[in-house]
Write an enzyme that holds these catalytic residues in place. Structure first.
Site, PDB file in Angstrom:
ATOM      1  N   ASP A   1       0.843  -1.197   0.000  1.00 49.64           N
ATOM      2  CA  ASP A   1       0.000   0.000   0.000  1.00 49.64           C
ATOM      3  C   ASP A   1       0.883   1.254   0.000  1.00 49.64           C
ATOM      4  O   ASP A   1       0.603   2.218   0.690  1.00 49.64           O
ATOM      5  CB  ASP A   1      -0.947   0.004   1.210  1.00 49.64           C
ATOM      6  CG  ASP A   1      -0.227  -0.179   2.526  1.00 49.64           C
ATOM      7  OD1 ASP A   1       1.022  -0.229   2.535  1.00 49.64           O
ATOM      8  OD2 ASP A   1      -0.904  -0.265   3.573  1.00 49.64           O
TER       9      ASP A   1
ATOM     10  N   ASP B   1       7.281  -4.529  14.344  1.00 47.03           N
ATOM     11  CA  ASP B   1       7.790  -3.164  14.274  1.00 47.03           C
ATOM     12  C   ASP B   1       7.949  -2.543  15.657  1.00 47.03           C
ATOM     13  O   ASP B   1       8.956  -1.875  15.948  1.00 47.03           O
ATOM     14  CB  ASP B   1       6.900  -2.290  13.383  1.00 47.03           C
ATOM     15  CG  ASP B   1       5.419  -2.428  13.696  1.00 47.03           C
ATOM     16  OD1 ASP B   1       5.040  -3.311  14.486  1.00 47.03           O
ATOM     17  OD2 ASP B   1       4.631  -1.641  13.137  1.00 47.03           O
TER      18      ASP B   1
END
Length: 445
Positions: free
Chosen positions: A211, A287
């Site tokens: 994306d 992350d």
């Protein structure tokens, strides 16, 4: 008389005998000298033969010497011609002509799952700028799962290598109510990076998600910063993302920073780092795991002021969290930066602290409950000190930047300092932590 005659005869006999003796001796002497003369002549003939042989050998050696001298002369001429050719090629920038024969700078992997329309938009953006540097940045699509539309779309690009992660093992979340997708994403990342670093043996990998759009200088940016990543082991990764990269807070596309906060969203890591991370890769939230101090171990990340990626993923695993407020307004760089001519040595650990401290030291300190209002009313860089996380969040809300912290570090911070531009101008706002000045050597300045 007879006696005298007899005496004469005796004398004649004696004389004859003496003559004969002398003749015999003379003959013997002549024979001896003749033999000696013959030996001398023979010896002389042998010397003459040996002399001739030696002369022939010397002539042969002289011929070889002449031949070697001629060969050396030809070699010298060839070397001179080669040196001239090398200088000529250097003037024509030989490095640019042979760069494609060198190993790739980094593999680029696009992580995909079940959004074929998003994937297409990302791939078209990547290929638009990758075609001219395809040898340096080979592109991969790694699909998690079996979505047929994603697979068909991925296989339609002949210039891209397709990988598929098939994982039938059930997911067991560690806490009730957690989103299973975060566990699947972590598994997919580990599998894909293991494939690229171990099976394909790349030295660096750039990770994109399905994306994202990229800036025109995306590949030049990563090629330029790859040298920093190899030289300075206090740099853990290079990111193309700035969490406070909204249009209102950026100005200079050439400025880069070190940060103690992992930005993600289009980032490059090395094989050596992956060998460190892979054995302890988390089950989920990879992350946020990278943002833990125990993981990054005081190593830092390179980030730009102006983003080189744009995230358009309003619909995904995070349910559009922060999208309207922080992601949609991001400024994607559209200015050409000649990164090959930019000196990035100021980002090395031994230089950046002083570089950043000098910039901060020139900012005007403002304080008090109306510090934000004061910052609005001056036309120079300003610094505002915050006392703790709650105080930082208050200031961040007033300016409109990211409020979030992870493991005691605000997003984008370096030594506790968060810097951003003021309303698209050159002016900078520095939000300074309680011990930031001391870390930067400015405590008493």
């Amino acid at each position: 008389m007879a006696r005298g005659f007899c005496d004469v005869r005796i004398l004649l006999v004696v004389a004859a005998a003496a003559f004969i003796y002398i003749q015999v001796r003379l003959f013997a002497t002549q024979s001896e000298y003749a033999e000696r003369l013959a030996a001398v002549v023979e010896s002389e003939n042998q010397c003459t033969s040996q002399m001739r042989l030696l002369i022939e050998q010397i002539s042969t050696q002289q011929g070889k010497i002449v031949a070697l001298e001629e060969a050396k002369k030809i070699r010298d001429e060839e070397c001179a011609q080669l040196k001239t050719l090398v200088r000529h090629l250097e003037r024509k920038n030989l490095q640019s002509l042979t760069s494609q024969k060198e190993g790739p700078v980094a593999a680029v992997v696009i992580m995909a799952c079940n959004r074929p329309d998003y994937l297409e938009r990302t791939v078209e953006s990547v290929l638009k700028y990758q075609r001219s540097v395809s040898a340096k940045f080979p592109v991969f699509i790694s699909q998690d799962g079996t979505n047929p539309d994603v697979k068909t779309k991925a296989l339609s690009y002949s210039q891209i290598t397709y990988m598929q992660h098939l994982d039938s093992e059930p997911v067991h979340t560690e806490r009730p109510g957690e989103i299973i997708a975060y566990y699947k994403i972590a598994r997919h990342y580990k599998w894909a990076l293991d494939e690229l670093f171990t099976k394909h043996n790349f030295s660096r990998v750039i990770i994109l998600e399905d994306d994202m759009e990229i800036a025109p200088d995306f590949f030049d940016y990563f090629e330029a910063t790859s040298a920093l990543l190899e030289k300075d082991k206090t740099i853990m990764a290079v990111s193309s993302w700035n969490d406070n990269g909204q249009l209102e807070f950026v100005h200079d596309p050439e400025v880069l920073y070190r940060s103690d906060f992992f930005p993600g969203l289009g980032w490059m890591l090395t094989k050596s780092l992956w060998h460190e991370l892979s054995p302890k890769w988390p089950k989920a939230y990879w992350d946020d795991w990278l943002r833990l101090k125990e993981v990054h171990k005081d190593r830092q990340f390179i980030r730009p002021e102006v983003c080189r990626t744009y995230n358009f993923g309003e619909h995904g695993s995070s349910m559009g969290q922060f999208y309207r407020q922080y992601l949609e307004p991001i400024k994607l760089n559209d200015v050409h930066v000649d990164w090959k001519s930019v000196d990035l040595s100021y980002l090395l650990e031994d230089k950046f602290l002083n570089h950043f401290a000098q910039i901060l030291s020139k900012a005007r300190p403002v304080d008090g409950p109306d510090a934000v209002l004061k910052a609005h009313n001056v036309d120079v860089d300003v610094r505002i000190q915050y006392s703790d996380q709650r105080d930082f969040e208050r200031l961040a809300r007033q300016f409109g930047i990211f409020e979030e912290w992870k493991d005691g570090i605000p997003r984008t911070a370096y030594k506790g300092v968060v810097v951003f531009r003021y309303r698209r101008t050159q002016r900078r706002i520095f939000l300074v932590g309680p011990d930031s000045l001391e870390q930067l050597g400015l405590k008493h300045s």
